[in-house]
Design an enzyme around this catalytic site. Structure first.
Site, mmCIF file in Angstrom:
data_model
loop_
_atom_site.group_PDB
_atom_site.id
_atom_site.type_symbol
_atom_site.label_atom_id
_atom_site.label_comp_id
_atom_site.label_asym_id
_atom_site.label_seq_id
_atom_site.Cartn_x
_atom_site.Cartn_y
_atom_site.Cartn_z
ATOM 1 C CG HIS A 481 -16.331 10.094 7.401
ATOM 2 N ND1 HIS A 481 -15.307 9.215 7.119
ATOM 3 C CD2 HIS A 481 -16.649 9.907 8.707
ATOM 4 C CE1 HIS A 481 -15.033 8.513 8.209
ATOM 5 N NE2 HIS A 481 -15.837 8.906 9.179
ATOM 6 C CD GLU A 506 -11.500 7.598 3.464
ATOM 7 O OE1 GLU A 506 -12.483 6.979 3.047
ATOM 8 O OE2 GLU A 506 -11.459 8.837 3.534
HETATM 9 C C1 NOJ Z 1 -15.639 8.567 2.367
HETATM 10 C C2 NOJ Z 1 -15.633 8.222 3.819
HETATM 11 O O1 NOJ Z 1 -14.535 8.799 4.482
HETATM 12 C C3 NOJ Z 1 -15.609 6.729 3.926
HETATM 13 O O2 NOJ Z 1 -15.499 6.335 5.275
HETATM 14 C C4 NOJ Z 1 -16.852 6.157 3.284
HETATM 15 O O3 NOJ Z 1 -16.783 4.760 3.299
HETATM 16 C C5 NOJ Z 1 -16.991 6.634 1.843
HETATM 17 N N1 NOJ Z 1 -16.839 8.036 1.756
HETATM 18 C C6 NOJ Z 1 -18.341 6.243 1.275
HETATM 19 O O4 NOJ Z 1 -19.349 6.971 1.910
HETATM 20 CA CA CA Z 2 -12.970 10.609 3.559
#
Ligand code: NOJ
Ligand code: CA
Length: 717
Positions: A481, A506
């Protein structure tokens, strides 16, 4: 010119030897002068042409005036007007002017290769190749090679600088590549060099109004041609963005190192392929394998250990603030909670459970404290060995997580230990993360000095590949990510299974605004052209910010914070947004409330033997049909933007002569993301390849369909 020399000879007296010598010398000088004139005026410039196998795309390369340019025509229309090519170096003469095409080679290929997993099992690579040796006519002798490949769905080209005198270590300070495209076209793009990497809503603008943007950058010409500019096989180089130098004149803009150099390399080297995917219909871009075809074959050998499938996770609970990553009273990653998720995964035949926040380092300001992360030490309430044993009994794997907060040196220092620990505990996939709070990626250089790098500069391009290669040694797949964008390297490294690299689900938990209705109607035509995305779909509680008990200080109890899709659209995402690992992202209890709709998520696979984009327009709607890699079931996903519409889906991709039971999960009457998001109609219909399904989609709605062949009923006597 011969006649000019002859005339010169005639005015002299051939009887006088001295005169003859002078005459010949003058003639030679004049000959040389005349020979040079064409190089300057372009009158004798070399122009080389090549065509795609179906002859619809024509490439022309010219060295007129000593400048190397290329032009691309599609269907007899100029798509890319003459556009400059070249490379500049800090301490060496570059390749930008006084260039001459000195050799031309042509080859062609038509072969089919097999993917270990993917949108389709077999990929056809049918292209014509044109290789040009380009020599510099001024300064120290030097040459480079330009390699073009023409496919029916676009072109790729790259620079190759062989080993030669006057080179060695080189610092690239500019890539002169241009893409001169119709400024009156419409473009879909996200800004580059922003603190939030690729996580922006897409802008729809005239091509002529583009600012600096990431690739893939997709555009449609006024005459209706669709095209996307991107790159393939980004290895040991910096990622290319596009910067307008004049309206419609886009130039390669490479992410620099912290010291301003764009790429640090040495001869021999080659650039990534610069790609232009081209199609009359928007769906042609979605059905193109050009990026994969320009990557090298599998370098890892047997990759049967790479697992595809669906996974659950201790994840959404943190994003909706029910749980925390850190070590406090609502810590999510406990042994007990992980077992609960493993039970849920086992019941539904999911391959694994992602656990975030099990390792020390999340307390306090983790966005800025990347150096505090340990990748081997767990919080006291999480026992990785107990979890590994529990998972082994249930046939569910722990899916690892490495959030680096962008402190890459801290991560690389622990990488081997971190991967060893996971491998010992049965982990076959790790999600990495590079959240960096605006400062960029941190590294400690060879002098012990902290430097900040772009997420897509050469340093990170090299880092990601290092992680992928190291992980492969431990038989672990990687899903970064906040990654570098995809350029098709999954073909060479099939353990690079997925990545983020766009706004995913998210944002629906906490962003203002959340993902807009058009977002997932743009992604397939832009971000998804680069490769799989870990979008993390399947959110069933569409108003997570309107419930109790949440932390009241974080509550955004407004319609605008609602997830801007219908329930059926969440199901459609499993087919539309391709990834060989698909998250079942919501809380188990939210699926229990919609068990009938959840059935589709249980059924839908994540690995396909074939995929077809059936219809779609960028930013409006899209429909995909995909065939399961392990059965003869087909799946369809269709979705729309903020506009309700009726979608027609011809089923001619089905086997003719067979009857299928179509299990439909479609927007119910009056479904609307804002006012009636849960309205879903689940029904069966019997269909054949001759049928066309016409489905009404609500505003930001969708439909998901499973098609199962049914045995013909035995005749009744
Ligand atoms: C951003 C990521 O896209 C997400 O999936 C993750 O939960 C958080 N960072 C924490 O690592
Ligand atoms: Ca992200």
């Amino acid at each position: 010119m011969d006649s000019v020399i002859n005339r010169l000879r005639l005015v002299r007296n051939p009887a006088r030897t001295k005169d003859i010598v002078v005459t010949r010398a003058l003639g030679l000088i004049l000959f040389c002068c005349l020979a040079l004139i064409p190089a300057w005026t372009g009158a004798w410039a070399k122009t080389v042409t090549a065509k795609s196998p179906d002859k619809n795309i024509t490439l022309t390369v010219s060295d007129r005036d000593g400048f190397l340019t290329y032009t691309v025509r599609f269907d007899d229309e100029v798509l890319v007007s003459p556009s400059r090519l070249g490379l500049l170096f800090k301490d060496h003469h570059g390749f930008d002017r006084d260039l001459k095409i000195t050799q031309v080679k042509r080859t062609q290929a038509d072969n089919t290769w097999e993917q270990p997993w993917g949108e389709r099992q077999f990929v056809r690579d049918h292209h014509r190749e044109l290789t040009l040796d380009v020599t510099s006519m001024a300064g120290p002798a030097r040459m480079m090679r330009l390699r073009f490949r023409l496919f029916n769905d676009g072109i790729g080209f790259r620079y190759e600088v062989p080993d030669q005198d006057h080179f060695g270590a080189v610092d690239l300070i500019d890539e002169r590549t241009q893409f001169v495209v119709p400024s009156a076209g419409t473009a879909w793009s996200i800004p580059t060099r922003g603190w939030n990497r690729y996580e922006y809503h897409y802008d729809t603008t005239p091509v002529g109004d583009l600012t600096s943007v990431h690739t893939p950058m997709t555009f449609r010409t006024p005459s209706g041609i669709h095209a996307a500019i991107h790159e393939a096989a980004l290895v040991d180089y910096s990622a290319m963005s596009l910067k307008p130098v004049r309206p419609g004149v886009l130039k390669a803009d490479l992410s620099p190192w912290s010291d301003g150099i764009l790429v640090k390399t040495q001869t021999p080297f080659q650039t990534p392929w610069r790609t232009i995917q081209i199609s009359r219909a928007a769906t042609g871009l979605l059905n193109s394998d050009l990026i994969l075809n320009l990557n090298e074959p599998n370098a890892l050998g047997d990759v049967s250990w790479v697992e595809t499938g669906k996974y659950a996770g201790i994840w959404w609970a943190m994003h909706v603030r029910d749980r925390s990553w850190g070590n406090d009273t609502i810590h999510g990653a406990t042994t007990e909670e992980t077992k609960r998720y493993m039970d849920f995964a086992a019941e539904n035949d999911f391959i694994g459970v992602l656990v975030e926040g099990w390792n020390i380092g999340w307390d306090g300001d983790w966005f800025n404290n990347g150096d505090l992360f340990s990748f081997t030490k767990s919080y006291p309430d999480f026992d990785i060995e107990t979890i590994a044993d529990y998972g082994a009994q249930k046939n569910v794997r722990l899916i690892g997580h490495h959030e680096t907060s962008g402190d890459v040196t801290n991560y690389e220092n622990q990488l081997d230990d971190a991967l060893t620990l996971y491998a010992e505990n049965g982990v076959r996939a790790v999600k990495t993360g590079y959240v960096a709070d605006g400062g960029g990626i941190e590294r400690i250089d060879e002098n012990g000095i902290r430097q900040y790098e772009w997420h897509d500069g050469q340093f990170m391009v090299d880092h990601h590949l290092k992680v992928v290669r190291e992980a492969a040694k431990h038989k672990i797949a990687v899903n970064p990510h906040e990654p570098v964008k995809d350029t098709g390297l999954r073909r060479t490294y099939p353990n690079w299974v997925s990545r983020e690299g766009a706004r995913g689900s998210e944002y629906d938990a906490w962003a203002v605004p959340p993902n807009k209705p058009e977002h997932t109607a743009i992604l397939p035509f832009t971000r998804m052209l680069s490769g799989p995305m870990d979008y993390t779909p399947g959110i069933f509680d569409l108003t997570p910010n309107e419930r109790a008990p949440l932390r009241k200080d974080m509550l955004r109890n407004s319609v605008e914070s609602r997830i801007q899709t219908t329930l059926a659209k969440q199901l459609a995402l499993y087919v539309v947004i391709y990834s060989p690992i698909q998250m079942v992202a919501d809380l188990p209890e939210n699926y229990a409330k919609h068990a009938d709709a959840f059935q589709f998520i249980k059924d839908v696979p994540a690995d396909w033997s074939d995929s077809v984009a059936i219809n779609g327009e960028v930013g409006d709607f899209v429909t995909f049909a995909r065939k399961d890699r392990n059965s003869n079931h087909w799946y369809v996903g269709t979705l729309t933007d903020e506009n309700a519409r009726s979608i027609s889906i011809p089923l001619d991709f089905l086997d003719s002569g067979k009857t299928y039971r179509a299990e439909l999960y479609r927007d119910g009457p009056d479904a609307h993301w804002k006012t009636n998001p849960y309205a879903i109609t689940i029904e069966d219909r019997m269909v054949t390849a001759r049928d066309t399904l016409t489905l009404p989609l609500g505003a930001s709605g969708g439909a998901a369909i499973r098609l199962v062949p049914v045995e013909a009923k035995p005749a009744v006597n």
